[in-house]
Design a protein around this motif. Sequence first.
Motif, PDB file in Angstrom:
ATOM      1  N   ASP A  35       0.841  -1.196   0.000  1.00 57.73           N
ATOM      2  CA  ASP A  35       0.000   0.000   0.000  1.00 57.73           C
ATOM      3  C   ASP A  35       0.879   1.250   0.000  1.00 57.73           C
ATOM      4  OD1 ASP A  35      -2.769   1.294   0.499  1.00 57.73           O
ATOM      5  OD2 ASP A  35      -1.455   2.164   2.023  1.00 57.73           O
ATOM      6  N   THR A  36       1.764   1.354   0.969  1.00 56.74           N
ATOM      7  CA  THR A  36       2.716   2.460   1.058  1.00 56.74           C
ATOM      8  C   THR A  36       4.106   1.851   1.095  1.00 56.74           C
ATOM      9  OG1 THR A  36       1.138   3.856   2.246  1.00 56.74           O
ATOM     10  CG2 THR A  36       3.463   4.434   2.443  1.00 56.74           C
ATOM     11  N   GLY A  37       4.997   2.376   0.264  1.00 64.57           N
ATOM     12  CA  GLY A  37       6.337   1.822   0.204  1.00 64.57           C
ATOM     13  C   GLY A  37       7.243   2.657  -0.669  1.00 64.57           C
ATOM     14  N   ALA A  38       8.394   2.100  -0.951  1.00 66.37           N
ATOM     15  CA  ALA A  38       9.374   2.785  -1.787  1.00 66.37           C
ATOM     16  C   ALA A  38      10.055   1.779  -2.700  1.00 66.37           C
ATOM     17  CB  ALA A  38      10.420   3.483  -0.923  1.00 66.37           C
ATOM     18  N   VAL A  39      10.261   2.183  -3.923  1.00 67.42           N
ATOM     19  CA  VAL A  39      11.151   1.430  -4.807  1.00 67.42           C
ATOM     20  C   VAL A  39      12.539   1.974  -4.511  1.00 67.42           C
ATOM     21  CG1 VAL A  39      11.825   0.965  -7.181  1.00 67.42           C
ATOM     22  CG2 VAL A  39       9.412   0.950  -6.553  1.00 67.42           C
ATOM     23  N   VAL A  40      13.370   1.144  -3.902  1.00 67.53           N
ATOM     24  CA  VAL A  40      14.669   1.612  -3.418  1.00 67.53           C
ATOM     25  C   VAL A  40      15.813   1.312  -4.373  1.00 67.53           C
ATOM     26  CG1 VAL A  40      13.975   1.628  -1.002  1.00 67.53           C
ATOM     27  CG2 VAL A  40      14.947  -0.449  -1.976  1.00 67.53           C
ATOM     28  N   ASP A  80      19.097   3.362 -12.727  1.00 70.13           N
ATOM     29  CA  ASP A  80      18.337   3.518 -11.493  1.00 70.13           C
ATOM     30  C   ASP A  80      16.850   3.678 -11.784  1.00 70.13           C
ATOM     31  OD1 ASP A  80      18.068   3.700  -8.696  1.00 70.13           O
ATOM     32  OD2 ASP A  80      18.021   5.879  -8.784  1.00 70.13           O
ATOM     33  N   ILE A  81      16.043   3.037 -10.965  1.00 71.77           N
ATOM     34  CA  ILE A  81      14.599   3.268 -10.882  1.00 71.77           C
ATOM     35  C   ILE A  81      14.318   3.445  -9.398  1.00 71.77           C
ATOM     36  CG2 ILE A  81      12.272   2.339 -11.216  1.00 71.77           C
ATOM     37  CD1 ILE A  81      13.430   0.507 -13.394  1.00 71.77           C
ATOM     38  N   ASN A  82      13.610   4.533  -9.037  1.00 74.27           N
ATOM     39  CA  ASN A  82      13.270   4.718  -7.636  1.00 74.27           C
ATOM     40  C   ASN A  82      12.038   5.591  -7.512  1.00 74.27           C
ATOM     41  OD1 ASN A  82      14.064   7.614  -7.246  1.00 74.27           O
ATOM     42  ND2 ASN A  82      16.038   6.781  -7.872  1.00 74.27           N
ATOM     43  N   GLY A  83      11.439   5.596  -6.336  1.00 72.62           N
ATOM     44  CA  GLY A  83      10.278   6.430  -6.095  1.00 72.62           C
ATOM     45  C   GLY A  83       9.451   5.926  -4.940  1.00 72.62           C
ATOM     46  N   VAL A  84       8.262   6.521  -4.803  1.00 68.55           N
ATOM     47  CA  VAL A  84       7.375   6.255  -3.676  1.00 68.55           C
ATOM     48  C   VAL A  84       6.097   5.584  -4.173  1.00 68.55           C
ATOM     49  CG1 VAL A  84       5.996   7.358  -1.851  1.00 68.55           C
ATOM     50  CG2 VAL A  84       8.298   8.194  -2.367  1.00 68.55           C
ATOM     51  N   ILE A  85       5.597   4.657  -3.372  1.00 62.86           N
ATOM     52  CA  ILE A  85       4.318   3.996  -3.636  1.00 62.86           C
ATOM     53  C   ILE A  85       3.335   4.509  -2.595  1.00 62.86           C
ATOM     54  CG2 ILE A  85       3.093   1.795  -3.735  1.00 62.86           C
ATOM     55  CD1 ILE A  85       6.009   0.588  -4.292  1.00 62.86           C
ATOM     56  N   ALA A  86       2.236   5.086  -3.049  1.00 60.97           N
ATOM     57  CA  ALA A  86       1.205   5.598  -2.155  1.00 60.97           C
ATOM     58  C   ALA A  86      -0.144   5.075  -2.618  1.00 60.97           C
ATOM     59  CB  ALA A  86       1.198   7.128  -2.151  1.00 60.97           C
ATOM     60  N   ASP A  87      -0.913   4.535  -1.687  1.00 61.01           N
ATOM     61  CA  ASP A  87      -2.214   3.947  -1.994  1.00 61.01           C
ATOM     62  C   ASP A  87      -2.088   2.886  -3.090  1.00 61.01           C
ATOM     63  OD1 ASP A  87      -4.906   3.561  -1.559  1.00 61.01           O
ATOM     64  OD2 ASP A  87      -5.549   5.286  -2.757  1.00 61.01           O
ATOM     65  N   GLU A  89      -0.096   2.859  -5.614  1.00 65.49           N
ATOM     66  CA  GLU A  89       0.274   3.396  -6.926  1.00 65.49           C
ATOM     67  C   GLU A  89       1.705   3.916  -6.920  1.00 65.49           C
ATOM     68  OE1 GLU A  89      -1.553   3.377  -9.767  1.00 65.49           O
ATOM     69  OE2 GLU A  89      -3.028   2.200  -8.662  1.00 65.49           O
ATOM     70  N   PRO A  90       2.601   3.319  -7.725  1.00 65.62           N
ATOM     71  CA  PRO A  90       3.975   3.798  -7.787  1.00 65.62           C
ATOM     72  C   PRO A  90       4.105   5.118  -8.560  1.00 65.62           C
ATOM     73  CG  PRO A  90       3.786   1.540  -8.621  1.00 65.62           C
ATOM     74  CD  PRO A  90       2.405   2.080  -8.473  1.00 65.62           C
ATOM     75  N   HIS A  91       4.926   6.015  -8.049  1.00 64.72           N
ATOM     76  CA  HIS A  91       5.371   7.216  -8.766  1.00 64.72           C
ATOM     77  C   HIS A  91       6.882   7.072  -8.854  1.00 64.72           C
ATOM     78  CE1 HIS A  91       5.961  11.883  -8.785  1.00 64.72           C
ATOM     79  NE2 HIS A  91       6.417  11.291  -9.876  1.00 64.72           N
ATOM     80  N   LEU A  92       7.359   6.683 -10.040  1.00 61.96           N
ATOM     81  CA  LEU A  92       8.757   6.268 -10.208  1.00 61.96           C
ATOM     82  C   LEU A  92       9.488   7.130 -11.222  1.00 61.96           C
ATOM     83  CD1 LEU A  92       8.165   2.413 -10.329  1.00 61.96           C
ATOM     84  CD2 LEU A  92       8.578   3.869  -8.332  1.00 61.96           C
ATOM     85  N   HIS A  93      10.775   7.285 -10.988  1.00 63.62           N
ATOM     86  CA  HIS A  93      11.653   7.949 -11.935  1.00 63.62           C
ATOM     87  C   HIS A  93      12.723   6.965 -12.373  1.00 63.62           C
ATOM     88  CE1 HIS A  93      10.589  12.409 -11.483  1.00 63.62           C
ATOM     89  NE2 HIS A  93       9.592  11.688 -10.976  1.00 63.62           N
ATOM     90  N   VAL A  94      13.277   7.215 -13.551  1.00 65.98           N
ATOM     91  CA  VAL A  94      14.259   6.312 -14.133  1.00 65.98           C
ATOM     92  C   VAL A  94      15.383   7.133 -14.764  1.00 65.98           C
ATOM     93  CG1 VAL A  94      12.984   6.177 -16.326  1.00 65.98           C
ATOM     94  CG2 VAL A  94      14.570   4.346 -15.717  1.00 65.98           C
ATOM     95  N   THR A  95      16.582   6.583 -14.718  1.00 62.42           N
ATOM     96  CA  THR A  95      17.731   7.133 -15.427  1.00 62.42           C
ATOM     97  C   THR A  95      18.280   6.016 -16.302  1.00 62.42           C
ATOM     98  OG1 THR A  95      18.243   8.529 -13.530  1.00 62.42           O
ATOM     99  CG2 THR A  95      19.958   8.287 -15.197  1.00 62.42           C
ATOM    100  N   ALA A  96      18.556   6.336 -17.573  1.00 60.55           N
ATOM    101  CA  ALA A  96      19.041   5.312 -18.502  1.00 60.55           C
ATOM    102  C   ALA A  96      20.047   5.917 -19.478  1.00 60.55           C
ATOM    103  CB  ALA A  96      17.873   4.693 -19.265  1.00 60.55           C
ATOM    104  N   PHE A  97      20.908   5.056 -20.024  1.00 62.52           N
ATOM    105  CA  PHE A  97      22.005   5.449 -20.915  1.00 62.52           C
ATOM    106  C   PHE A  97      22.000   4.529 -22.129  1.00 62.52           C
ATOM    107  CE2 PHE A  97      26.637   4.942 -21.916  1.00 62.52           C
ATOM    108  CZ  PHE A  97      26.873   6.242 -22.356  1.00 62.52           C
ATOM    109  N   ASP A  98      22.148   5.104 -23.326  1.00 59.97           N
ATOM    110  CA  ASP A  98      22.159   4.278 -24.548  1.00 59.97           C
ATOM    111  C   ASP A  98      23.532   4.202 -25.210  1.00 59.97           C
ATOM    112  OD1 ASP A  98      22.510   6.713 -25.860  1.00 59.97           O
ATOM    113  OD2 ASP A  98      20.834   6.416 -27.247  1.00 59.97           O
TER     114      ASP A  98
END
Length: 145
Positions: A35-40, A80-87, A89-98
Amino acid sequence: MESFESEDGHVIVRLDRGDLALESIERACDEHDVDTGAVVTGIGTFSTLNIHYVDRTDLPDDQADRNVDLQLEGAWEVTDINGVIADGEPHLHVTAFDGERTVGGHLEDGCEINVLGEVTIRKIDGLELERRPGERNVSQLRRRQ
């Protein structure tokens, strides 16, 4: 996609070639009652990278006027992928390199795994958060009552 839960509330998500990253993370949240958490942590490779980012400071009320959407194909190394999960629902950000450029932003649906992905979710017990629109229609975390 396969997910595993530890006794202390960590959920590890394995993403396989062809899996969709955000959709799989959402499914793991459902399956493990996050329900509430974090993608660490989150690493992997994408063959399709869909993100958006805010490119202005004046923040018009219409969100469509403040975001730049990127839909990128190729071999993207996710650092990296990280962010907060509330109710739930994840709200995540990502960084990537090609290999030539690095991009980052809000992780959107449709990011397809190229080789693999590994994501760690941490459940947060004793706290129930949700997102509600605040000033200028910006989604803000609030304690759920």
